[in-house]
Every structure is written in C-alpha cells, then in structure tokens.
Design an enzyme around this catalytic site. Structure first.
Site, PDB file in Angstrom:
ATOM      1  N   LYS A  66       0.816  -1.190  -0.039  1.00  0.00           N
ATOM      2  CA  LYS A  66       0.201  -0.100  -0.151  1.00  0.00           C
ATOM      3  C   LYS A  66       0.903   1.274   0.028  1.00  0.00           C
ATOM      4  O   LYS A  66       1.831   1.169   0.746  1.00  0.00           O
ATOM      5  CB  LYS A  66      -0.858  -0.059   1.114  1.00  0.00           C
ATOM      6  N   GLY A  71       5.957   0.637   6.025  1.00  0.00           N
ATOM      7  CA  GLY A  71       6.874  -0.386   5.273  1.00  0.00           C
ATOM      8  C   GLY A  71       7.129  -0.059   4.154  1.00  0.00           C
ATOM      9  O   GLY A  71       8.399  -0.181   3.370  1.00  0.00           O
ATOM     10  N   CYS A  72       6.111   0.278   3.287  1.00  0.00           N
ATOM     11  CA  CYS A  72       6.174   0.399   1.745  1.00  0.00           C
ATOM     12  C   CYS A  72       6.949   1.910   1.625  1.00  0.00           C
ATOM     13  O   CYS A  72       7.956   1.905   0.591  1.00  0.00           O
ATOM     14  CB  CYS A  72       4.701   0.477   1.135  1.00  0.00           C
ATOM     15  N   THR A  73       6.945   2.697   2.408  1.00  0.00           N
ATOM     16  CA  THR A  73       7.623   4.042   2.358  1.00  0.00           C
ATOM     17  C   THR A  73       9.003   3.662   2.703  1.00  0.00           C
ATOM     18  O   THR A  73       9.880   4.197   1.770  1.00  0.00           O
ATOM     19  CB  THR A  73       6.989   5.092   3.255  1.00  0.00           C
ATOM     20  N   ALA A  76      10.523   1.943  -0.425  1.00  0.00           N
ATOM     21  CA  ALA A  76      10.519   2.838  -1.576  1.00  0.00           C
ATOM     22  C   ALA A  76      11.684   3.844  -1.496  1.00  0.00           C
ATOM     23  O   ALA A  76      12.253   4.040  -2.491  1.00  0.00           O
ATOM     24  CB  ALA A  76       9.360   3.509  -2.139  1.00  0.00           C
TER      25      ALA A  76
END
Length: 179
Positions: A66, A71-73, A76
């Site tokens: 998402k 975690g995704c940030t 990325a």
C-alpha cells in the site's frame, strides 16, 4: 473426552487447510528459470509501461502492499536512495501495488520517488505473479520481488521481504549474478 478429541481433529484439519492454501499460493508464483510474464500497466504519470520495453536490462519487479504506509515507504525510499547504483548496473526498478494511478502520483510527489510505480487495481499482474494477498478485508499485493535478467528470465525471487534491507539484498544479488 469426545469433545476434546473432536476439537483436536478440527484443529488439525484447519492447520492442514492453511498449509495447503499456503502451498497452493506459493505454487502459483512463477519460479526461477521461467520467462517473466509480460504485462503493461499505467505508471504514476498515467503512461503505459510494458515489461517488454526493458529487454536488454535487468528488472527489479517488486510488489508492495500500500502506498504511503510505513513499510512501503521505507522500501521505496531505500530503492530511491540506491537508484544510481541500480542504474549503474543497467537495472530498472518497477514497483507494483493494487493502488490507483492517483495514489501512486501522490506517493511519488510526497516522497520524491522517481522510478515507476505501476497501478494494478484489477489485481491482474499481482495475481499472475502469485503476489495477491489480503489484509483484513483489503486486497493487497504481498511484499515479493522478482529479479528479471536482460533476456526476460526470472533469476531470483524474494518473498515476504524485509523493507529495511531489501534494496541492499537486491543489489548484492545483482552484483553476484553479473559475475
């Protein structure tokens, strides 16, 4: 005594069903050595991006749950931090989630991401790569990565990656495979 026996049998069946379900999901993931399934998805700019257009380059195809979550940030940001190292290795980074083009655009703008994030709200590519998952009632992409060689073959697969160190892991694998 009978109730306890039936509870134990029921628990064993539930455990077996979960194990078989996990095994089935793993089997649907394309294996190392297989040609990567081609696709075309829109990026954060709305431009169609095709996997075929990267023949001759290494491709880091990473699936993530998402936009704009912790975690995704982190994942990325780490890919963005190491982007020049990937470019020096003739590798491109393609991130895929079930989020929309607009969500990706906001994420890239907010966090200064310059590589392609691809929108798969219909879950076609996420499912094709065995990365479709659920978090509560939400459909998400599981955190999996496929390293694709310049000939379009999958050469490495990571599942349930740790976003804190994953970019470094991929760079190390890329260096090893290029020897």
């Amino acid at each position: 005594m009978k109730k306890s026996l039936w509870s134990g049998i029921a628990a064993a069946f539930v455990a077996l069903a979960l194990l078989l379900n996990a095994h089935a999901a793993k089997d649907s993931m394309p294996p190392v050595g297989q040609k990567a399934t081609t696709f075309t998805l829109p990026s954060q700019t709305g431009q169609a991006v095709s996997l075929n257009s990267y023949r001759g380059k290494w491709v880091v195809l990473y699936f993530y749950p998402k936009d704009m979550t912790t975690g995704c940030t982190i994942e990325a940001h780490n890919f963005q931090r190491d982007l020049s190292k990937f470019e020096a290795a003739h590798a491109v980074i393609l991130g895929v989630s079930v989020d929309t083009v607009d969500s990706h655009k906001q994420f890239c703008t907010k966090d200064g991401l310059t590589f392609h994030l691809l929108a798969d709200p219909e879950h076609k590519v996420v499912d094709e790569y065995g990365s479709l998952g659920h978090f509560g009632t939400m459909t998400i992409a599981n955190r999996n990565t496929f390293l694709i060689d310049p000939h379009g073959k999958i050469v490495k697969v990571w599942t349930k990656v740790n976003p804190n160190v994953h970019s470094t892991e991929v760079l190390a694998a890329l260096a090893e495979l290029k020897k």
